[in-house]
Design a protein around this motif. Structure first.
Motif, short mmCIF file in Angstrom:
data_model
loop_
_atom_site.label_atom_id
_atom_site.label_comp_id
_atom_site.label_asym_id
_atom_site.label_seq_id
_atom_site.Cartn_x
_atom_site.Cartn_y
_atom_site.Cartn_z
N VAL A 181 32.85 27.11 -26.96
CA VAL A 181 33.18 26.30 -25.78
C VAL A 181 31.99 26.20 -24.83
O VAL A 181 31.12 27.07 -24.82
CB VAL A 181 34.37 26.91 -24.98
N GLY A 193 29.51 32.88 -18.22
CA GLY A 193 29.11 31.90 -17.18
C GLY A 193 30.33 31.18 -16.64
O GLY A 193 30.98 31.65 -15.69
N LYS A 233 23.88 42.01 -24.96
CA LYS A 233 23.43 40.78 -25.60
C LYS A 233 23.92 40.74 -27.05
O LYS A 233 23.64 41.68 -27.82
CB LYS A 233 21.90 40.72 -25.57
N PRO A 274 21.22 24.99 -6.10
CA PRO A 274 20.32 24.18 -5.27
C PRO A 274 20.67 24.27 -3.78
O PRO A 274 19.79 24.22 -2.93
CB PRO A 274 20.53 22.75 -5.79
N ASP A 286 28.61 24.72 -22.74
CA ASP A 286 27.32 24.07 -22.98
C ASP A 286 26.74 24.34 -24.37
O ASP A 286 25.83 23.63 -24.81
CB ASP A 286 26.29 24.55 -21.94
N ALA A 328 26.60 28.13 -11.09
CA ALA A 328 25.18 27.71 -11.16
C ALA A 328 25.00 26.40 -10.39
O ALA A 328 23.94 26.15 -9.82
CB ALA A 328 24.79 27.52 -12.62
C1 LIG Z 1 21.17 24.22 -10.91
C2 LIG Z 1 22.34 23.72 -11.69
C3 LIG Z 1 23.20 22.81 -11.11
C4 LIG Z 1 24.28 22.33 -11.83
N1 LIG Z 1 25.11 21.43 -11.23
C5 LIG Z 1 26.18 20.98 -11.90
C6 LIG Z 1 27.10 20.10 -11.27
O1 LIG Z 1 26.93 19.73 -10.10
N2 LIG Z 1 28.13 19.64 -12.00
C7 LIG Z 1 28.36 20.04 -13.28
O2 LIG Z 1 29.34 19.60 -13.90
N3 LIG Z 1 27.52 20.90 -13.90
C8 LIG Z 1 26.44 21.38 -13.24
N4 LIG Z 1 25.61 22.27 -13.84
C9 LIG Z 1 25.86 22.69 -15.23
C10 LIG Z 1 26.83 23.85 -15.31
O3 LIG Z 1 26.35 24.92 -14.55
C11 LIG Z 1 26.96 24.26 -16.77
O4 LIG Z 1 27.43 23.15 -17.48
C12 LIG Z 1 27.92 25.42 -16.94
O5 LIG Z 1 27.43 26.58 -16.33
C13 LIG Z 1 28.13 25.69 -18.43
O6 LIG Z 1 28.95 26.80 -18.58
P1 LIG Z 1 28.86 27.71 -19.88
O7 LIG Z 1 29.80 28.84 -19.66
O8 LIG Z 1 29.00 26.89 -21.08
O9 LIG Z 1 27.36 28.23 -19.91
P2 LIG Z 1 26.60 29.20 -18.90
O10 LIG Z 1 27.10 29.03 -17.52
O11 LIG Z 1 25.16 29.02 -19.19
O12 LIG Z 1 27.05 30.66 -19.37
C14 LIG Z 1 26.65 31.20 -20.59
C15 LIG Z 1 26.46 32.68 -20.41
O13 LIG Z 1 26.27 33.28 -21.70
C16 LIG Z 1 25.22 34.24 -21.61
N5 LIG Z 1 24.66 34.43 -22.95
C17 LIG Z 1 23.90 33.56 -23.65
N6 LIG Z 1 23.57 34.10 -24.86
C18 LIG Z 1 24.15 35.32 -24.89
C19 LIG Z 1 24.16 36.35 -25.86
N7 LIG Z 1 23.54 36.23 -27.03
N8 LIG Z 1 24.85 37.50 -25.57
C20 LIG Z 1 25.48 37.64 -24.38
N9 LIG Z 1 25.50 36.70 -23.42
C21 LIG Z 1 24.84 35.55 -23.68
C22 LIG Z 1 24.25 33.58 -20.63
O14 LIG Z 1 23.36 34.50 -20.08
C23 LIG Z 1 25.24 33.04 -19.59
O15 LIG Z 1 25.59 34.02 -18.67
C24 LIG Z 1 24.52 22.78 -13.15
C25 LIG Z 1 23.66 23.72 -13.73
C26 LIG Z 1 22.59 24.20 -13.00
C27 LIG Z 1 21.69 25.21 -13.63
#
Ligand SMILES: Cc1cc2nc3c(=O)[nH]c(=O)nc-3n(C[C@H](O)[C@H](O)[C@H](O)COP(=O)(O)OP(=O)(O)OC[C@H]3O[C@@H](n4cnc5c(N)ncnc54)[C@H](O)[C@@H]3O)c2cc1C
Length: 463
Positions: free
Chosen positions: A291, A17, A86, A53, A293, A49
């Motif tokens: 790291v 992500g 996955k 919106p 979320d 992400a």
């Molecule tokens: C609609 C929306 C609006 C947002 N607006 C804001 C904003 O304005 N400002 C802000 O700071 N934040 C915002 N956010 C939050 C931000 O998008 C997240 O904090 C950020 O994407 C987190 O990144 P990440 O890489 O930790 O998790 P994610 O982006 O969720 O990425 C995790 C990835 O891991 C994959 N995954 C999970 N489990 C497994 C597994 N077992 N095997 C393989 N792959 C797996 C998931 O499918 C995903 O692709 C928003 C979120 C959304 C949904």
């Protein structure tokens, strides 16, 4: 000085992500010789992400514009990307991850020297009767969700939002802009309940004054049952028996961390079941980092572990973890939960802790709320902002600020973020040399005006 470890180390990243790709890209820059493999269960990697919106609203016409980097770009930089894989098990003793190839069901065992868990979070689905029985109930997290909701709008006149926080208010704007009538079921006194009540009340008042004709607000209620037929729900029943009809529903009632795989492997978890990490993003088990979320954060104000999952933080964390994997010299300061959103021309933002949180934590707080023009009143673009400042009366340090209004509240809140990080006292803050010209500010910026009032209250011991 960077001391690199074994040159051919293999780093496996689960999740593509925001935090996963950031870790991969930074690590490759830090150590071009390292082998990096990034696995995701999705069809895409590295997308915003946060932009969804605005795609739904139609400000961004094509979903592809939310893609930050393609798998091919990563491959060109020597980072191998595995889509639709996955992770189903971490075998930490043998340093292996078991992946399921979602296209074939095949299982693969992948060895790692270092593992980075960046699995993010997923929408929280409240326990509502029949919630899984209908195909017009959506959540918003992934690109496909955005496409589904955008398509649903085309066939709908009404929609129901279950929950109204940051994503909820952004969707509210998107739906109103697209001519829908919107029901909002919100189990708090006001929408945007992460703010103090006096601020969220003002946000709600603005929203309802602007678009109240097209919004039905069901505050202090929660959905208990979906009803419908032919796999479509057209009615939601709330806890007090209200029957709310609409063409489709979006649940935006919060998120939960994707931490199960780490927990099953025996890694320590903490607040809200997020993965425990130290300030270097090392988990409780050697050679495994987490790291974004999926992991816990340290709150800069409270000095306590918390879970404030945000995209801004996820990217910084990925960067910091990469530096640590390469050379072990990035100590992450923590988070303030600094966040901003908007409803059309109305900004809502905050940093640090609220008055409610401060009181729960036992601080003796002093607050002030000022409403001012954001720039010289004679400038045609001058607009109003309201700033609420929360200060610890003992240390005289700022604990948090909330900013709302059609003017530029965000830059004031961002300024306070820096002050909180540096434990700046109100008295020092008053001397802050902020730039001024009529199109940008007032001779005494509204933020300094608020601080001035707080200082006087502190000096005269006025609550
Ligand atoms: C609609 C929306 C609006 C947002 N607006 C804001 C904003 O304005 N400002 C802000 O700071 N934040 C915002 N956010 C939050 C931000 O998008 C997240 O904090 C950020 O994407 C987190 O990144 P990440 O890489 O930790 O998790 P994610 O982006 O969720 O990425 C995790 C990835 O891991 C994959 N995954 C999970 N489990 C497994 C597994 N077992 N095997 C393989 N792959 C797996 C998931 O499918 C995903 O692709 C928003 C979120 C959304 C949904």
């Amino acid at each position: 000085m960077h001391i690199y470890k074994r040159m051919t180390e293999k780093v496996v990243i689960i999740g593509g992500g925001a935090a996963g790709p950031k870790t991969a890209a930074k690590l490759k820059r830090e150590n071009p010789n390292i082998i990096i493999e990034m696995y995701t269960d999705e069809q895409n990697v590295s997308y915003s992400a946060c932009g969804l919106p605005y795609y739904i609203e139609n400000i961004i016409p094509n979903i592809e514009e939310l893609l930050v980097r393609s798998p091919e770009e990563f491959e060109r930089h020597g980072i191998k990307v595995f889509l639709r894989h996955k992770a189903i098990k971490i075998d930490k003793r043998n340093q292996m991850v078991v992946f399921e190839k979602l296209t074939t069901g095949e299982k693969l065992e992948v060895y790692y020297d270092i593992l980075v868990i960046a699995t993010g979070a997923r929408p929280y689905i409240p326990d509502i009767e029949n919630v899984n029985d209908f195909n017009n109930i959506y959540t918003l997290r992934k690109l496909e969700d955005g496409v589904l909701i955008k398509n649903a709008i085309k066939k709908a006149d009404t929609v129901t939002l279950v929950g109204c926080g940051y994503i909820g208010i952004e969707l509210l704007e998107a739906f109103i802009k697209n001519g829908l009538k919107v029901n909002v079921i919100n189990n708090h006194k006001y929408i945007m309940a992460m703010f103090d009540d006096d601020i969220s009340r003002q946000i709600q008042e603005y929203v309802m004054k602007k678009d109240g004709n097209n919004i039905n607000l069901y505050n202090n209620q929660y959905a208990v049952r979906f009803e419908g037929e032919n796999e479509k729900t057209n009615k939601i029943i709330t806890n007090i028996g209200e029957e709310i009809e609409s063409d489709f529903t979006v649940i935006c009632a919060g998120i939960v961390p994707n931490s199960e795989i780490a927990k099953e492997a025996g890694l320590k978890t903490g607040v809200s079941n997020s993965i425990w990490v130290n300030s270097h993003f090392a988990t409780s088990y050697p050679k495994i980092y987490a790291v974004g979320d999926c992991c816990e954060k340290m709150h800069i104000v409270t000095k306590k572990h918390c879970w404030l999952p945000l995209g801004s933080t996820a990217n910084k964390e990925g960067r910091c973890a990469a530096i640590n994997i390469a050379s072990n010299n990035c100590d992450f300061a923590g988070v303030l939960g600094a966040a901003v959103s908007r409803y059309f021309d109305y900004t809502v933002c905050m940093t640090g802790i609220t008055e409610r949180e401060a009181k729960e934590l036992g601080y003796d707080v002093i607050t002030t709320t000022v409403t001012k023009e954001d720039r010289a009143g004679y400038m045609p673009e001058a607009a109003t902002i309201t700033l609420k400042i929360i200060v610890d009366s003992k240390s005289r340090e700022i604990l948090g600020v909330q900013g709302i209004g059609t003017g530029d509240a965000e830059k004031r809140v961002a300024t306070v973020s820096i002050a909180i990080m540096n434990a700046v006292k109100v008295d020092e803050f008053m001397g802050l040399d902020l730039p001024y010209a009529p199109p940008f500010s007032t001779a005494i910026d509204p933020l300094l005006n608020a601080i001035n009032i707080i200082q006087e209250k502190l000096d005269k011991n006025i609550k």
